[in-house]
Structure formats: C-alpha cells, structure tokens
Design a protein around this motif. Structure first.
Motif, PDB file in Angstrom:
ATOM      1  N   ALA A  18       0.827  -1.205   0.000  1.00  0.00           N
ATOM      2  CA  ALA A  18       0.000   0.000   0.000  1.00  0.00           C
ATOM      3  C   ALA A  18       0.864   1.259   0.000  1.00  0.00           C
ATOM      4  CB  ALA A  18      -0.940  -0.007   1.202  1.00  0.00           C
ATOM      5  N   ASP A  19       2.058   1.162   0.587  1.00  0.00           N
ATOM      6  CA  ASP A  19       2.972   2.311   0.625  1.00  0.00           C
ATOM      7  C   ASP A  19       4.022   2.232  -0.488  1.00  0.00           C
ATOM      8  OD1 ASP A  19       4.448   0.182   1.631  1.00  0.00           O
ATOM      9  OD2 ASP A  19       5.313   1.334   3.289  1.00  0.00           O
ATOM     10  N   PHE A  20       3.670   1.583  -1.592  1.00  0.00           N
ATOM     11  CA  PHE A  20       4.580   1.396  -2.727  1.00  0.00           C
ATOM     12  C   PHE A  20       5.224   2.710  -3.158  1.00  0.00           C
ATOM     13  CE2 PHE A  20       4.868   1.489  -7.423  1.00  0.00           C
ATOM     14  CZ  PHE A  20       5.899   0.573  -7.591  1.00  0.00           C
ATOM     15  N   GLY A  21       4.402   3.730  -3.427  1.00  0.00           N
ATOM     16  CA  GLY A  21       4.911   5.018  -3.889  1.00  0.00           C
ATOM     17  C   GLY A  21       5.819   5.685  -2.876  1.00  0.00           C
ATOM     18  N   ARG A  51       3.191  11.274  -9.618  1.00  0.00           N
ATOM     19  CA  ARG A  51       1.907  10.575  -9.424  1.00  0.00           C
ATOM     20  C   ARG A  51       2.116   9.153  -8.907  1.00  0.00           C
ATOM     21  NH1 ARG A  51       0.983  13.654 -13.900  1.00  0.00           N
ATOM     22  NH2 ARG A  51       1.406  11.995 -15.382  1.00  0.00           N
ATOM     23  N   ILE A  52       3.168   8.485  -9.358  1.00  0.00           N
ATOM     24  CA  ILE A  52       3.469   7.131  -8.862  1.00  0.00           C
ATOM     25  C   ILE A  52       3.840   7.202  -7.387  1.00  0.00           C
ATOM     26  CG2 ILE A  52       5.105   5.206  -8.996  1.00  0.00           C
ATOM     27  CD1 ILE A  52       5.228   5.801 -12.071  1.00  0.00           C
ATOM     28  N   ARG A  56      -1.184   8.090  -6.762  1.00  0.00           N
ATOM     29  CA  ARG A  56      -2.336   8.457  -7.592  1.00  0.00           C
ATOM     30  C   ARG A  56      -2.491   7.566  -8.813  1.00  0.00           C
ATOM     31  NH1 ARG A  56      -1.338  14.578  -8.550  1.00  0.00           N
ATOM     32  NH2 ARG A  56       0.762  13.888  -8.131  1.00  0.00           N
ATOM     33  N   VAL A  57      -1.413   6.926  -9.242  1.00  0.00           N
ATOM     34  CA  VAL A  57      -1.480   5.983 -10.361  1.00  0.00           C
ATOM     35  C   VAL A  57      -0.687   4.734 -10.017  1.00  0.00           C
ATOM     36  CG1 VAL A  57      -1.731   7.766 -12.138  1.00  0.00           C
ATOM     37  CG2 VAL A  57       0.536   6.909 -11.583  1.00  0.00           C
ATOM     38  N   GLN A  58      -1.100   3.617 -10.587  1.00  0.00           N
ATOM     39  CA  GLN A  58      -0.319   2.394 -10.475  1.00  0.00           C
ATOM     40  C   GLN A  58       0.415   2.230 -11.797  1.00  0.00           C
ATOM     41  OE1 GLN A  58      -2.344  -1.163  -9.329  1.00  0.00           O
ATOM     42  NE2 GLN A  58      -0.609  -2.438  -9.827  1.00  0.00           N
ATOM     43  N   PRO A  59       1.732   2.178 -11.768  1.00  0.00           N
ATOM     44  CA  PRO A  59       2.486   2.097 -13.014  1.00  0.00           C
ATOM     45  C   PRO A  59       2.356   0.733 -13.689  1.00  0.00           C
ATOM     46  CG  PRO A  59       3.960   1.959 -11.139  1.00  0.00           C
ATOM     47  CD  PRO A  59       2.590   2.244 -10.593  1.00  0.00           C
TER      48      PRO A  59
END
Length: 195
Positions: A18-21, A51-52, A56-59
């Motif tokens: 969930a904290d990827f970005g 945004r990644i 806000r976006v999933q790459p």
C-alpha cells in the motif's frame, strides 16, 4: 491494504505494498536522485514519477521494472508476500487465466512495436480504428472485450476464460509482429534471451 497485482510477480508475492509510492520516494531520495533525475533515467515524465510516488497511479509492469532497476531494488522490497495477504493463491497476470497471460504478452508486443516505430498512442489508435483509451487498455492487457480480438468459433461452448482467441485488427497484428521482432533484436544485441 495492499494494491492487488495486475501482473506476474515473483513466487510468494501477490501485490504491491500500500505504501509502494512512498517506498519508491524514500529509496529515490536515498540514492540522491530528484524526481526529474529518476524521470530522465527511466524515460518517464517528472509528473508521472510524482503521481506514482503519491499513489495516484499504479504504473505498468515495465515501468515498475525500470524504476526498480534504476533504484537497485528488488520486487520483494515493494511487494506483499502471499503469507501477509493470507490468500495462499499464486500470482498470475490480470485475471488469472492463460487468456490473461496471452493478452498481456500481445499488449507488450504491440506497445514495443509502436515505440520501435516512434509512433504515438493516438496515431496508432486512429490507424487501427480505435480510441486511444481502447488501445491503451489493449497495450496493458486489459482489452478482452475489444473488437481487436475474436474468439475461435469452435470454442463457443467453453467458458470465456478457456476460449482461444486471436488478434484480428490488421494494424495491431502488424505492430505486434514489429514489436516481437524488435524485442528479439534488442535482446540479441544485449546478449540476453527473450522469454
């Protein structure tokens, strides 16, 4: 809550954290890179990197691979293990079917062909008679209901997930061929194998 994976992850991993970005941001800063630096090294726009990192976006899978390569991270640092999610399921592309695997690979080939020819998504979509949004979904392997694909008539009695299908849009068939050939050439020049 983890972000459920839309692509194949290594064995034992089932989704992005969930904290990827935030993890990417922390590692980027640890490497002494700005968002603009990371964008330049990966071919992304600085806004895309932002945004990644903000979630806000999933790459796309290939974008994740590029970013992880630049930051010298392995997938295990940004993904959730099967044990942590408690699902016990194995990771598969998109919908978990061989059909989903094939859509993903076809989409990758189309995108590689488009990039190899230096064409924009909009230009290819116009030539293929699709909207840019439809083509984008196809390139991501998400366009199962697109008119660009057709099921084999002999498989009509099978469940949708088990039916064979083919790419029928002539422009996309051509680009997939270009992309497959270009990917093979690039791998050969780099001395690597193409899966």
């Amino acid at each position: 809550m983890p972000i459920v994976s839309l692509f194949r992850l290594p064995s034992g991993l089932t989704g992005l954290r969930a904290d990827f970005g935030a993890r990417l941001r922390r590692h980027r800063r640890d490497e002494g890179l700005t968002q603009a630096d990371l964008a330049g090294l990966t071919g992304l726009g600085r806004g895309t990197v932002s945004r990644i990192e903000s979630g806000r976006v999933q790459p796309r899978p290939d974008t994740i691979d590029q970013i992880l390569g630049v930051l010298q991270l392995d997938m295990g640092r940004v993904a959730v293990t099967t044990r942590r999610m408690g699902s016990g399921r194995s990771a598969r592309y998109f919908d978990g079917s061989s059909r989903g695997d094939a859509r993903y690979e076809i989409g990758r080939a189309i995108r590689a062909g488009r990039k190899f020819e230096g064409r924009s998504l909009r230009d290819v979509a116009k030539d293929a008679g699709l909207s840019a949004a439809q083509l984008s979904r196809i390139e991501r392997g998400e366009g199962d209901r697109s008119s660009a694909y057709a099921d084999y008539p002999a498989d009509a009695s099978f469940p949708k997930s088990e039916r064979r299908f083919s790419l029928v849009n002539p422009e996309l068939v051509r680009l997939a061929g270009v992309g497959s050939a270009a990917t093979g050439l690039m791998a050969e020049e780099a001395g690597t194998d193409v899966d």
